[in-house]
Design an enzyme around this catalytic site. Structure first.
Site, short mmCIF file in Angstrom:
data_model
loop_
_atom_site.label_atom_id
_atom_site.label_comp_id
_atom_site.label_asym_id
_atom_site.label_seq_id
_atom_site.Cartn_x
_atom_site.Cartn_y
_atom_site.Cartn_z
N SER A 66 -8.97 -7.01 -7.46
CA SER A 66 -7.96 -6.32 -8.25
C SER A 66 -6.67 -7.12 -8.41
O SER A 66 -6.68 -8.22 -8.95
CB SER A 66 -7.71 -4.96 -7.59
OG SER A 66 -6.80 -4.20 -8.33
N ALA A 380 1.01 6.73 -8.35
CA ALA A 380 2.23 6.25 -9.00
C ALA A 380 2.04 4.82 -9.53
O ALA A 380 2.64 4.43 -10.53
CB ALA A 380 3.39 6.30 -8.01
N SER A 507 -0.60 1.50 6.14
CA SER A 507 -1.29 1.08 4.92
C SER A 507 -2.80 1.06 5.19
O SER A 507 -3.23 0.75 6.30
CB SER A 507 -0.82 -0.31 4.52
OG SER A 507 -1.78 -0.93 3.70
N THR A 509 -4.68 -0.91 3.31
CA THR A 509 -5.14 -2.20 2.79
C THR A 509 -4.44 -3.40 3.44
O THR A 509 -4.85 -4.53 3.23
CB THR A 509 -4.90 -2.30 1.27
OG1 THR A 509 -3.49 -2.15 1.03
CG2 THR A 509 -5.64 -1.22 0.51
C1 LIG Z 1 1.86 2.70 -1.93
C2 LIG Z 1 0.72 2.14 -2.67
O1 LIG Z 1 0.87 1.76 -3.83
N1 LIG Z 1 -0.45 2.05 -2.02
C3 LIG Z 1 -1.65 1.48 -2.65
C4 LIG Z 1 -2.38 0.61 -1.65
O2 LIG Z 1 -2.76 1.41 -0.54
P1 LIG Z 1 -2.11 1.32 0.91
O3 LIG Z 1 -3.02 2.18 1.74
O4 LIG Z 1 -0.73 1.86 0.78
O5 LIG Z 1 -2.09 -0.11 1.31
O6 LIG Z 1 -3.56 0.08 -2.26
C5 LIG Z 1 -4.50 1.09 -2.64
C6 LIG Z 1 -5.74 0.40 -3.17
O7 LIG Z 1 -5.46 -0.34 -4.31
C7 LIG Z 1 -3.87 2.03 -3.66
O8 LIG Z 1 -4.79 3.06 -3.93
C8 LIG Z 1 -2.57 2.61 -3.09
O9 LIG Z 1 -1.90 3.36 -4.05
MG LIG Z 2 -7.29 -2.65 -9.75
#
Ligand SMILES: CC(=O)N[C@H]1[C@@H](OP(=O)(O)O)O[C@H](CO)[C@@H](O)[C@@H]1O
Ligand SMILES: [Mg+2]
EC number: 5.4.2.3
Length: 543
Positions: A66, A380, A507, A509
């Site tokens: 991505s 968002a 997070s 990710t």
């Molecule tokens: C605040 C934020 O934008 N978090 C993102 C990010 O996740 P985190 O769990 O916050 O790392 O990556 C995800 C996968 O792409 C997406 O679904 C999500 O919206």
């Molecule tokens: Mg993507």
């Protein structure tokens, strides 16, 4: 034992990089591409099991990272209706991928088959695609080895956007049924979208040229291909595709794309933004969309997922009213805690629609949106779609219209249900949806900005901690339940500000916590984010 010899022989070509623990996360397995060869091979084994478990229905695999840098890659599994892999199976994927030896891998493969009553002699089918990353080439070879070793039928769709692969999975599994999703080909995807776009526009005029920043990813070539299916004598859609260099991998997502625009809250430096012009950005695999423009005096203005979601909910809500179906169909909006509070207020108070909040990650939003007849969901960051239940689609098609106006509303709803990708957020489909709505409303981007709501000032911060997994949440990630005392401290600080909201979560990710804060002014939002970050750092150290 079935497939044992062939797996043992081919797994030798795909050795795990030692010293790593892998987890099927929000976006499947995603990391530096050099670590992924054996992971992808093993995901192939799991996908074959999943297909056999589901009576041979086709399972999808997408190779993409991505919006991550070009050196990363990822692998994720798509279920038969084009949805994300069921959560129980994410755990199985994690287990299988972490097998410590070839012997253990073969053993676990058979154990999973036994535990889940899977007949390894039954047919299986896996279809797959990849984004433009060069590493995708070797990863699909690893995947194919696993599919051949397990006697799984395979279809390699080569380079695709993520939503196109989701489309193809659903089309494959619904072919020849009354719920057929479309022709099983990339061309079928373009034809379906082009036809639905024209029907939804109903001759309305699109308000000026649109410059589409494709993050130098797969969205560029695919959008250009799609545009060939819009015959210019039927629609004047003036699109300029920019940042579409897929020949230089190093520029993928570099200083451009939807994630850049959303996180930096500014337009990509190239092409130089021209005040008044209309822009949007896709991410590297074309499943996120952000619109923006630059006001000659006040500067950059962004339309993120919250704004696309409220625009779609408002337009579809009006069509449903005009179609006389208001009392028949439940319309709802799904957001995460990161949605701007002003958008939530606008949807509940102005549009009078219910809003649900789920944990981060589109699979949660998608699932919640299915509770409604029409479920609008967006993160968002610009990833989202609108789901229509079979009941809603039947109502659009079978309600006898009492007037030409009612018929028009019903027809537009049918067209939208074809235009909007029902499997996953799709930047190209969402962009066409936004264009349809703006054309119907005869709105410029400035009209869209001024006729809706004003965002509350906000701040999103990444906080490094030793072990992010120690931070556990409840209430759709809006409150910490562990470490003890941390939430109480956050509540105390938030109470000192007006119109304020803040939360912290690990997070899914990255190895970090994220802190989000909203308040009445920019300075206060920044200050609140800073104070909550300090709380997280303090508790992170004590653990
Ligand atoms: C605040 C934020 O934008 N978090 C993102 C990010 O996740 P985190 O769990 O916050 O790392 O990556 C995800 C996968 O792409 C997406 O679904 C999500 O919206
Ligand atoms: Mg993507």
């Amino acid at each position: 034992m079935e497939h044992a010899d062939s797996i043992r022989a081919s797994t030798k070509e795909h050795n795990m990089v030692p010293g790593h623990v892998y987890r099927y996360g929000t976006a499947g397995f995603r990391m530096s591409a050099d670590l992924l060869d054996a992971v992808t091979y093993r995901v192939g084994l799991l996908a074959s099991l999943r297909s056999r478990k589901l009576s041979g229905r086709a399972i999808g695999i997408m190779i993409t990272a991505s919006h991550n840098p070009a050196v990363d890659n990822g692998v994720k599994i798509v279920d038969p209706q084009g949805e994300m892999l069921e959560q129980d199976w994410e755990k199985l994927a994690t287990q299988l991928v972490n097998s410590r030896s070839d012997g253990e891998l073969v053993e676990l493969y058979h154990q999973l088959a036994k535990d889940h009553k899977i007949d390894l002699k039954s047919p299986a089918k896996v279809i797959y695609g990849r984004d433009t990353r060069p590493s995708g080439h070797t990863l699909v070879a690893a995947l194919a080895d696993a599919l051949v070793a397990t006697k799984t039928e395979l279809v390699d769709y080569k380079i695709l956007t993520t939503p196109q692969l989701h489309y193809l999975v659903r089309a494959t599994n619904t072919a020849g049924t009354p719920l057929s999703y479309g022709k099983i080909s990339e061309v079928g995807y373009y034809e379906k979208l082009a036809d639905a776009f024209l029907r939804a526009l109903r001759g309305k005029k699109i308000n000026g040229r649109l410059l589409v920043d494709c993050a130098n990813g797969v969205g560029g070539p695919k959008l250009k291909e799609f545009l060939k299916y819009l015959s210019s004598d039927r629609v004047a859609f003036d699109v300029t595709v920019v940042n579409d260099d897929v020949l230089r991998p190093e520029v993928l997502n570099l200083d451009c794309g939807a994630d850049f625009v959303k996180t930096r809250q500014k337009a990509p430096p190239s092409p130089k933004p021209v005040p008044g012009k209309r822009y949007c950005s896709l991410d590297g695999d074309a499943d996120r969309l952000i619109y923006y423009w630059t006001h000659p005096e006040t500067g950059f203005f962004m339309f993120d997922g919250d704004r696309i979601s409220s625009l779609a909910a408002s337009f579809i809500g009006d069509l449903v009213n005009g179609a006389g179906l208001r009392d028949d169909l439940r319309i709802g909006v799904v957001q995460t805690a990161y949605a701007n509070g002003a958008s939530t207020n606008y949807i509940t108070q102005h549009l009078k629609l219910p809003v649900l909040c789920t944990p981060t990650g589109v699979k949660h939003l998608h699932h919640a949106a299915q509770q409604f007849d029409i479920g609008v969901y967006f993160e968002a960051n610009g990833h989202g779609t609108v789901l229509f239940s079979p009941y809603a689609i039947k109502a659009f098609k079978e309600t006898p219209p009492q007037s030409p106006a009612q018929k028009e509303n019903l027809d537009t709803l049918v067209a939208l249900s074809d235009l909007i990708n029902q499997t996953v957020g799709d930047a190209i489909s969402d962009m066409l949806l936004v264009e349809v709505i703006l054309a119907h409303k005869n709105w410029s981007l400035q009209d869209w900005a001024t006729m809706t709501y004003t965002d509350l000032p906000n701040r999103l911060v990444r906080v490094e901690v030793d072990d992010k997994d120690e931070f556990q949440t409840t209430d759709a990630e809006r409150r910490l339940c562990y470490p003890e005392g941390a939430q109480r401290d956050i509540d105390d600080v938030v109470a000192k500000y007006k119109n304020a909201r803040a939360f912290a979560r690990a997070s899914g990710t990255e190895n970090a916590c994220r802190v989000y804060a909203e308040a009445a002014t920019r300075i206060e939002a920044a200050e609140l984010a800073e104070r909550v970050s300090r709380i997280i750092i303090r508790y992170g150290r004590n653990l």
